[in-house]
Design a protein around this motif. Sequence first.
Motif, PDB file in Angstrom:
ATOM      1  N   LEU A  31       0.863  -1.182   0.000  1.00  0.00           N
ATOM      2  CA  LEU A  31       0.000   0.000   0.000  1.00  0.00           C
ATOM      3  C   LEU A  31       0.897   1.228   0.000  1.00  0.00           C
ATOM      4  O   LEU A  31       1.601   1.488   0.977  1.00  0.00           O
ATOM      5  CB  LEU A  31      -0.905  -0.005   1.231  1.00  0.00           C
ATOM      6  N   CYS A  32       0.883   1.996  -1.087  1.00  0.00           N
ATOM      7  CA  CYS A  32       1.730   3.179  -1.215  1.00  0.00           C
ATOM      8  C   CYS A  32       0.904   4.430  -0.935  1.00  0.00           C
ATOM      9  O   CYS A  32      -0.090   4.684  -1.631  1.00  0.00           O
ATOM     10  CB  CYS A  32       2.340   3.247  -2.607  1.00  0.00           C
ATOM     11  N   ILE A  33       1.310   5.203   0.077  1.00  0.00           N
ATOM     12  CA  ILE A  33       0.527   6.346   0.559  1.00  0.00           C
ATOM     13  C   ILE A  33       1.351   7.625   0.427  1.00  0.00           C
ATOM     14  O   ILE A  33       2.550   7.640   0.737  1.00  0.00           O
ATOM     15  CB  ILE A  33       0.142   6.150   2.043  1.00  0.00           C
ATOM     16  N   ASN A  34       0.700   8.706  -0.013  1.00  0.00           N
ATOM     17  CA  ASN A  34       1.377  10.005   0.012  1.00  0.00           C
ATOM     18  C   ASN A  34       1.537  10.456   1.462  1.00  0.00           C
ATOM     19  O   ASN A  34       0.776  10.037   2.338  1.00  0.00           O
ATOM     20  CB  ASN A  34       0.608  11.035  -0.804  1.00  0.00           C
ATOM     21  N   VAL A  90      -4.217  10.265   0.716  1.00  0.00           N
ATOM     22  CA  VAL A  90      -4.915  10.826   1.874  1.00  0.00           C
ATOM     23  C   VAL A  90      -4.814  12.342   1.763  1.00  0.00           C
ATOM     24  O   VAL A  90      -3.709  12.879   1.610  1.00  0.00           O
ATOM     25  CB  VAL A  90      -4.288  10.347   3.198  1.00  0.00           C
ATOM     26  N   TRP A  91      -5.958  13.015   1.845  1.00  0.00           N
ATOM     27  CA  TRP A  91      -5.936  14.480   1.744  1.00  0.00           C
ATOM     28  C   TRP A  91      -6.824  15.094   2.823  1.00  0.00           C
ATOM     29  O   TRP A  91      -7.991  14.736   2.937  1.00  0.00           O
ATOM     30  CB  TRP A  91      -6.411  14.941   0.364  1.00  0.00           C
ATOM     31  N   GLY A  92      -6.253  15.984   3.597  1.00  0.00           N
ATOM     32  CA  GLY A  92      -6.980  16.663   4.663  1.00  0.00           C
ATOM     33  C   GLY A  92      -6.420  16.384   6.034  1.00  0.00           C
ATOM     34  O   GLY A  92      -6.540  17.220   6.940  1.00  0.00           O
ATOM     35  N   VAL A  97      -9.884   9.846   1.490  1.00  0.00           N
ATOM     36  CA  VAL A  97      -8.929   8.769   1.223  1.00  0.00           C
ATOM     37  C   VAL A  97      -9.384   8.028  -0.022  1.00  0.00           C
ATOM     38  O   VAL A  97     -10.541   7.603  -0.104  1.00  0.00           O
ATOM     39  CB  VAL A  97      -8.830   7.774   2.398  1.00  0.00           C
ATOM     40  N   ARG A  98      -8.488   7.888  -0.976  1.00  0.00           N
ATOM     41  CA  ARG A  98      -8.812   7.149  -2.199  1.00  0.00           C
ATOM     42  C   ARG A  98      -7.795   6.041  -2.416  1.00  0.00           C
ATOM     43  O   ARG A  98      -6.580   6.275  -2.355  1.00  0.00           O
ATOM     44  CB  ARG A  98      -8.841   8.067  -3.414  1.00  0.00           C
ATOM     45  N   TYR A  99      -8.304   4.837  -2.679  1.00  0.00           N
ATOM     46  CA  TYR A  99      -7.457   3.687  -3.010  1.00  0.00           C
ATOM     47  C   TYR A  99      -7.593   3.434  -4.502  1.00  0.00           C
ATOM     48  O   TYR A  99      -8.702   3.244  -5.012  1.00  0.00           O
ATOM     49  CB  TYR A  99      -7.882   2.453  -2.209  1.00  0.00           C
ATOM     50  N   GLY A 100      -6.468   3.442  -5.196  1.00  0.00           N
ATOM     51  CA  GLY A 100      -6.487   3.255  -6.640  1.00  0.00           C
ATOM     52  C   GLY A 100      -6.492   1.789  -7.027  1.00  0.00           C
ATOM     53  O   GLY A 100      -6.408   0.890  -6.183  1.00  0.00           O
ATOM     54  N   GLU A 131       3.461   8.828 -11.293  1.00  0.00           N
ATOM     55  CA  GLU A 131       2.499   9.428 -12.223  1.00  0.00           C
ATOM     56  C   GLU A 131       1.070   9.059 -11.849  1.00  0.00           C
ATOM     57  O   GLU A 131       0.164   9.903 -11.895  1.00  0.00           O
ATOM     58  CB  GLU A 131       2.820   8.981 -13.651  1.00  0.00           C
ATOM     59  N   VAL A 132       0.855   7.794 -11.475  1.00  0.00           N
ATOM     60  CA  VAL A 132      -0.484   7.346 -11.069  1.00  0.00           C
ATOM     61  C   VAL A 132      -0.943   8.106  -9.828  1.00  0.00           C
ATOM     62  O   VAL A 132      -2.075   8.608  -9.766  1.00  0.00           O
ATOM     63  CB  VAL A 132      -0.487   5.820 -10.809  1.00  0.00           C
ATOM     64  N   MET A 133      -0.065   8.192  -8.830  1.00  0.00           N
ATOM     65  CA  MET A 133      -0.449   8.834  -7.577  1.00  0.00           C
ATOM     66  C   MET A 133      -0.598  10.347  -7.728  1.00  0.00           C
ATOM     67  O   MET A 133      -1.433  10.963  -7.060  1.00  0.00           O
ATOM     68  CB  MET A 133       0.559   8.481  -6.480  1.00  0.00           C
ATOM     69  N   ASP A 134       0.186  10.945  -8.623  1.00  0.00           N
ATOM     70  CA  ASP A 134       0.062  12.383  -8.850  1.00  0.00           C
ATOM     71  C   ASP A 134      -1.297  12.692  -9.481  1.00  0.00           C
ATOM     72  O   ASP A 134      -1.967  13.663  -9.093  1.00  0.00           O
ATOM     73  CB  ASP A 134       1.191  12.877  -9.750  1.00  0.00           C
ATOM     74  N   SER A 135      -1.713  11.867 -10.426  1.00  0.00           N
ATOM     75  CA  SER A 135      -3.030  12.040 -11.034  1.00  0.00           C
ATOM     76  C   SER A 135      -4.130  11.849  -9.995  1.00  0.00           C
ATOM     77  O   SER A 135      -5.101  12.621  -9.947  1.00  0.00           O
ATOM     78  CB  SER A 135      -3.200  11.044 -12.184  1.00  0.00           C
ATOM     79  N   MET A 136      -3.981  10.838  -9.145  1.00  0.00           N
ATOM     80  CA  MET A 136      -4.959  10.594  -8.084  1.00  0.00           C
ATOM     81  C   MET A 136      -5.030  11.766  -7.118  1.00  0.00           C
ATOM     82  O   MET A 136      -6.119  12.175  -6.692  1.00  0.00           O
ATOM     83  CB  MET A 136      -4.603   9.315  -7.321  1.00  0.00           C
TER      84      MET A 136
END
Length: 275
Positions: free
Chosen positions: A47-50, A156-158, A180-183, A203-208
Amino acid sequence: MSSGPRRGREPVYRTLEIIANTLVRAQGLDLHFTGIQNIPETGGAVLCINHTGYVDFIPAALGVQRAGRRTRFLIKSEVMDVAIMRFLVNHTKTVPVDRSRGADAYRAALERLRDGHIVAVYPEATISRSFELKEFKSGAVRMAAEAGVPIVPAIVWGAHRQWTKGGPRNMGRRRIPVHVRYGLPFTVDPGEKPERETLRLHEVMDSMLHEVQDAYGPHPAGEFWVPARLGGSAPTPQEAAVIEADEALRKAEARARKAAARQREATQARDRGNR
């Protein structure tokens, strides 16, 4: 490779889940989860998280819990100096990471993955002061390829509005929205260079990240938690890089002083023993 059971009996982990859910309710956090169905029902996964703040691991783990799974985090080995943290690490299959002995943590993470666990990794390694994605380390891609498990990108944002570097601590009942969004899981091509696959993950996570930000709602101009790109007062990625480089230097100097002090103590103890 073990398919891995869904969430089972782990009294210590269960206690932490209860505490985390209670904390979220007490704070009145407005949690929004999307893509929970993308979390594999069984088997290992990375699981890769920002990484934008000190508590973004909580909503990320709670979403995995809603999928009936548990998350095994990689965390800094310094926590092992605290007795209660050492107990928690040893009873939750958490993987402590000593940067001077990274190979040990890597092997432990591989073992968790091969045993069918979800292992959480922050590819940026440290909190991003700009709240944009930093350059990724390749460890997540390498372990996914070696263990033969998929990567699940997550944003995860916020949560950084609660507690982050350079910002005020807002851990009270603030009713802060956290998304929270899981791609979609994807498999690393073992025949491809890890650096190229790491770029693909970025690139995937930046778009997400941009999609989650668009869905989050207003980002008030000038707010500390809003990226400069969206009109906030957070440092730009370039400004953040300067701050982070200075911070890294100070930490390295502090570690060197600590190591030197330990060496002096060991030498003094040895000299006393030889008298």
